[in-house]
Design a protein around this motif. Structure first.
Motif, mmCIF file in Angstrom:
data_model
loop_
_atom_site.group_PDB
_atom_site.id
_atom_site.type_symbol
_atom_site.label_atom_id
_atom_site.label_comp_id
_atom_site.label_asym_id
_atom_site.label_seq_id
_atom_site.Cartn_x
_atom_site.Cartn_y
_atom_site.Cartn_z
ATOM 1 N N LEU A 30 0.809 -1.220 0.000
ATOM 2 C CA LEU A 30 0.000 0.000 0.000
ATOM 3 C C LEU A 30 0.847 1.277 0.000
ATOM 4 N N PRO A 31 1.963 1.351 0.759
ATOM 5 C CA PRO A 31 2.773 2.572 0.684
ATOM 6 C C PRO A 31 3.253 2.866 -0.743
ATOM 7 N N ARG A 32 3.655 1.833 -1.465
ATOM 8 C CA ARG A 32 4.108 2.029 -2.857
ATOM 9 C C ARG A 32 2.942 2.515 -3.743
ATOM 10 N N LEU A 33 1.801 1.892 -3.574
ATOM 11 C CA LEU A 33 0.631 2.301 -4.359
ATOM 12 C C LEU A 33 0.269 3.753 -4.048
ATOM 13 N N GLY A 34 0.349 4.110 -2.775
ATOM 14 C CA GLY A 34 0.065 5.492 -2.372
ATOM 15 C C GLY A 34 1.031 6.471 -3.024
ATOM 16 N N SER A 35 2.329 6.105 -3.087
ATOM 17 C CA SER A 35 3.308 6.993 -3.742
ATOM 18 C C SER A 35 2.967 7.170 -5.212
ATOM 19 N N LEU A 36 2.524 6.093 -5.842
ATOM 20 C CA LEU A 36 2.165 6.184 -7.262
ATOM 21 C C LEU A 36 0.962 7.105 -7.458
ATOM 22 N N PHE A 37 0.000 7.053 -6.531
ATOM 23 C CA PHE A 37 -1.147 7.979 -6.590
ATOM 24 C C PHE A 37 -0.620 9.423 -6.556
ATOM 25 N N LYS A 38 0.313 9.689 -5.630
ATOM 26 C CA LYS A 38 0.824 11.071 -5.489
ATOM 27 C C LYS A 38 1.559 11.511 -6.759
ATOM 28 N N GLU A 39 2.369 10.608 -7.305
ATOM 29 C CA GLU A 39 3.111 10.952 -8.536
ATOM 30 C C GLU A 39 2.135 11.201 -9.686
ATOM 31 N N SER A 40 1.091 10.386 -9.743
ATOM 32 C CA SER A 40 0.106 10.547 -10.807
ATOM 33 C C SER A 40 -0.565 11.915 -10.690
ATOM 34 N N HIS A 41 -0.895 12.300 -9.457
ATOM 35 C CA HIS A 41 -1.545 13.604 -9.297
ATOM 36 C C HIS A 41 -0.624 14.738 -9.729
ATOM 37 N N ALA A 42 0.632 14.656 -9.308
ATOM 38 C CA ALA A 42 1.588 15.722 -9.673
ATOM 39 C C ALA A 42 1.701 15.831 -11.192
ATOM 40 N N SER A 43 1.693 14.692 -11.867
ATOM 41 C CA SER A 43 1.808 14.675 -13.324
ATOM 42 C C SER A 43 0.554 15.268 -13.982
ATOM 43 N N MET A 44 -0.615 14.975 -13.436
ATOM 44 C CA MET A 44 -1.855 15.554 -13.981
ATOM 45 C C MET A 44 -1.915 17.055 -13.720
ATOM 46 N N ARG A 45 -1.369 17.453 -12.569
ATOM 47 C CA ARG A 45 -1.395 18.876 -12.186
ATOM 48 C C ARG A 45 -0.378 19.684 -13.003
ATOM 49 N N ASP A 46 0.852 19.177 -13.083
ATOM 50 C CA ASP A 46 1.938 19.990 -13.646
ATOM 51 C C ASP A 46 2.160 19.756 -15.140
ATOM 52 N N ASP A 47 2.049 18.506 -15.587
ATOM 53 C CA ASP A 47 2.326 18.203 -16.997
ATOM 54 C C ASP A 47 1.059 18.215 -17.856
ATOM 55 N N PHE A 48 0.013 17.559 -17.381
ATOM 56 C CA PHE A 48 -1.185 17.477 -18.216
ATOM 57 C C PHE A 48 -2.122 18.650 -17.952
ATOM 58 N N GLU A 49 -1.924 19.280 -16.780
ATOM 59 C CA GLU A 49 -2.684 20.481 -16.410
ATOM 60 C C GLU A 49 -4.202 20.306 -16.538
ATOM 61 N N VAL A 50 -4.708 19.251 -15.867
ATOM 62 C CA VAL A 50 -6.159 19.030 -15.857
ATOM 63 C C VAL A 50 -6.737 19.117 -14.444
ATOM 64 N N SER A 51 -5.879 19.511 -13.467
ATOM 65 C CA SER A 51 -6.406 19.677 -12.118
ATOM 66 C C SER A 51 -6.926 21.104 -11.963
ATOM 67 N N THR A 52 -7.487 21.406 -10.795
ATOM 68 C CA THR A 52 -7.918 22.770 -10.491
ATOM 69 C C THR A 52 -7.341 23.107 -9.123
ATOM 70 N N PRO A 53 -7.273 24.392 -8.756
ATOM 71 C CA PRO A 53 -6.721 24.747 -7.443
ATOM 72 C C PRO A 53 -7.470 24.060 -6.293
ATOM 73 N N GLU A 54 -8.794 23.941 -6.426
ATOM 74 C CA GLU A 54 -9.584 23.307 -5.353
ATOM 75 C C GLU A 54 -9.251 21.823 -5.230
ATOM 76 N N ILE A 55 -9.133 21.162 -6.372
ATOM 77 C CA ILE A 55 -8.805 19.723 -6.338
ATOM 78 C C ILE A 55 -7.404 19.530 -5.744
ATOM 79 N N ASP A 56 -6.484 20.436 -6.076
ATOM 80 C CA ASP A 56 -5.133 20.332 -5.503
ATOM 81 C C ASP A 56 -5.188 20.446 -3.980
ATOM 82 N N ILE A 57 -6.047 21.323 -3.487
ATOM 83 C CA ILE A 57 -6.206 21.472 -2.028
ATOM 84 C C ILE A 57 -6.770 20.177 -1.439
ATOM 85 N N LEU A 58 -7.752 19.616 -2.103
ATOM 86 C CA LEU A 58 -8.369 18.375 -1.602
ATOM 87 C C LEU A 58 -7.335 17.244 -1.538
#
Ligand code: ADP
Ligand code: MG
Length: 363
Positions: free
Chosen positions: A276-304
């Protein structure tokens, strides 16, 4: 409202299809890559009766203000409203040579619409499955998923990939669907009993029609063309030097897809190992990639996501679904998920003034 109140008779068929949450593998499906969704407990209930003739009557408890709507088979015209999801079904079935007559259908769903949890696929797949029963159509679940995708692509006007429809048509509770969206080969992977999934709807609605989703898809297609491959799926994680062929704005988009495909495969390994710790890290990396590279997040979702990741019982969290709003998925311990979900929703509401809802775990 109910089927009986809308149509003065009782339905012959009642079936339910679930919504889905994507664990990881976002915007990879239309790049012929990998995805890892699972079903959520929320469902769309379809009640249906065949009637003969060619009139179709529809009503939805979730769209009660529309009342009972109707259209004629062969006369389907896009209205840019929810009636398109049913008109699209009958038009696509007809173009695939599948014969149906008129029918009545009543929809009652607990899958929130526009929350990134595939209320659209649950609706379309559910209606086609109900029609399969009503008219003895010989259709396998995979064929239904492909028809459902055509409904969104060709009639509704949403250029979505195949993940949602496959997840809704095939996935089973407690298991994740590891799907290769190019071959449609899939494996059901058990979610470890030690894991507790959390899904929170931010209450910010997204849309897959036009706008950002379509633009991202075009960027991916252009990137693949410039790099001389059929789809971004064909660039492995060991070939990222090819990204230098792209102009900077496309490089970021393509880098998300290429790294995300690798993360899905790593997530399957972590899931199978119960790591589970490894899976959790992958979730975090995926979010960073969607936020910074694919740019499909929003400020509110980033806060959540940030609030979720700071919770002591959470291994990791990310935006789930197409983005521009919608929901997050977080991975917690099985025992910690309930408490963590409530804490996260409360802090998010306090910080943003929005009204989030915890969908998983169910109370
Ligand atoms: P998502 O699939 O992430 O929920 P979409 O934008 O793809 O979001 O689909 C949402 C649309 O699907 C709604 O705006 C509505 O038109 C239609 N829809 C979904 N669920 C229902 C329902 N229960 N009754 C009527 N229409 C629905
Ligand atoms: Mg949808």
């Amino acid at each position: 409202m109910s089927f009986e109140a809308a149509f003065n008779t009782s339905p012959n068929i009642v079936i339910s299809t679930p919504g889905r949450v994507n664990l990881i593998g976002e915007h990879t499906d239309y790049n012929e890559g990998f995805v890892l969704p699972t079903v959520i407990p929320q469902t769309t209930k379809i009640a249906l009766s065949a009637r003969g003739g060619s009139r179709v009557r529809i009503a939805s408890r979730n769209m009660a203000e529309s009342g009972v709507l109707h259209f004629m088979l062969g006369d389907e015209v896009r209205h840019n409203s929810w009636i398109d999801y049913i008109q699209g079904v009958t038009q696509v079935l007809a173009s695939a040579g599948r014969r149906v007559t008129g029918f009545d259908v009543y929809i009652d769903s607990t899958v929130p619409a526009g929350a990134g949890l595939s209320s659209s696929a649950a609706l379309i797949v559910g209606v086609i499955k109900a029609l399969r029963l009503a008219f003895q159509l010989e259709l396998k679940d995979t064929a239904i998923a492909l028809l459902a995708q055509r409904v969104e692509n060709e009639f509704v006007g949403a250029r979505v990939g195949i993940m949602d429809q496959m997840a809704v048509a095939l996935a089973t509770p407690g298991q994740a669907l590891f799907l290769d969206t190019r071959s449609l080969d899939y494996k059901l992977i058990a979610i470890p009993k030690t894991a507790g999934l959390i899904v929170i709807n931010s209450s910010i609605k997204h849309s897959n029609i036009g706008g950002g989703y379509s633009e991202r898809r075009s960027s991916c297609e252009e990137s693949a063309r410039i790099m001389g491959v059929r789809a971004l799926r064909d660039i492995g994680i060991d070939a990222t030097q090819k990204l230098t062929m792209l102009p900077p704005h496309l490089m970021k988009r393509a880098r998300h897809v290429i790294t995300e495909n690798a993360r899905v495969q790593a997530a399957v390994t972590a899931l199978q190992a119960g790591d589970l710790p490894r899976l959790g890290s992958l979730f975090k990396e995926s979010h960073a990639s969607m936020r910074d590279d694919f740019e499909v997040s929003t400020p509110e979702i980033d806060i959540l996501v940030e609030i979720a990741c700071a919770d002591p019982d959470v291994y990791g969290a990310r935006l789930t679904g197409g983005g521009f709003g919608g929901s997050i998925v977080a991975l917690a311990s099985a025992n910690g998920a309930r408490g963590a979900a409530d804490r996260i929703a409360k802090r998010f509401a306090e910080r943003t003034g929005l009204s989030p809802s915890v969908l998983v775990p169910v109370v």
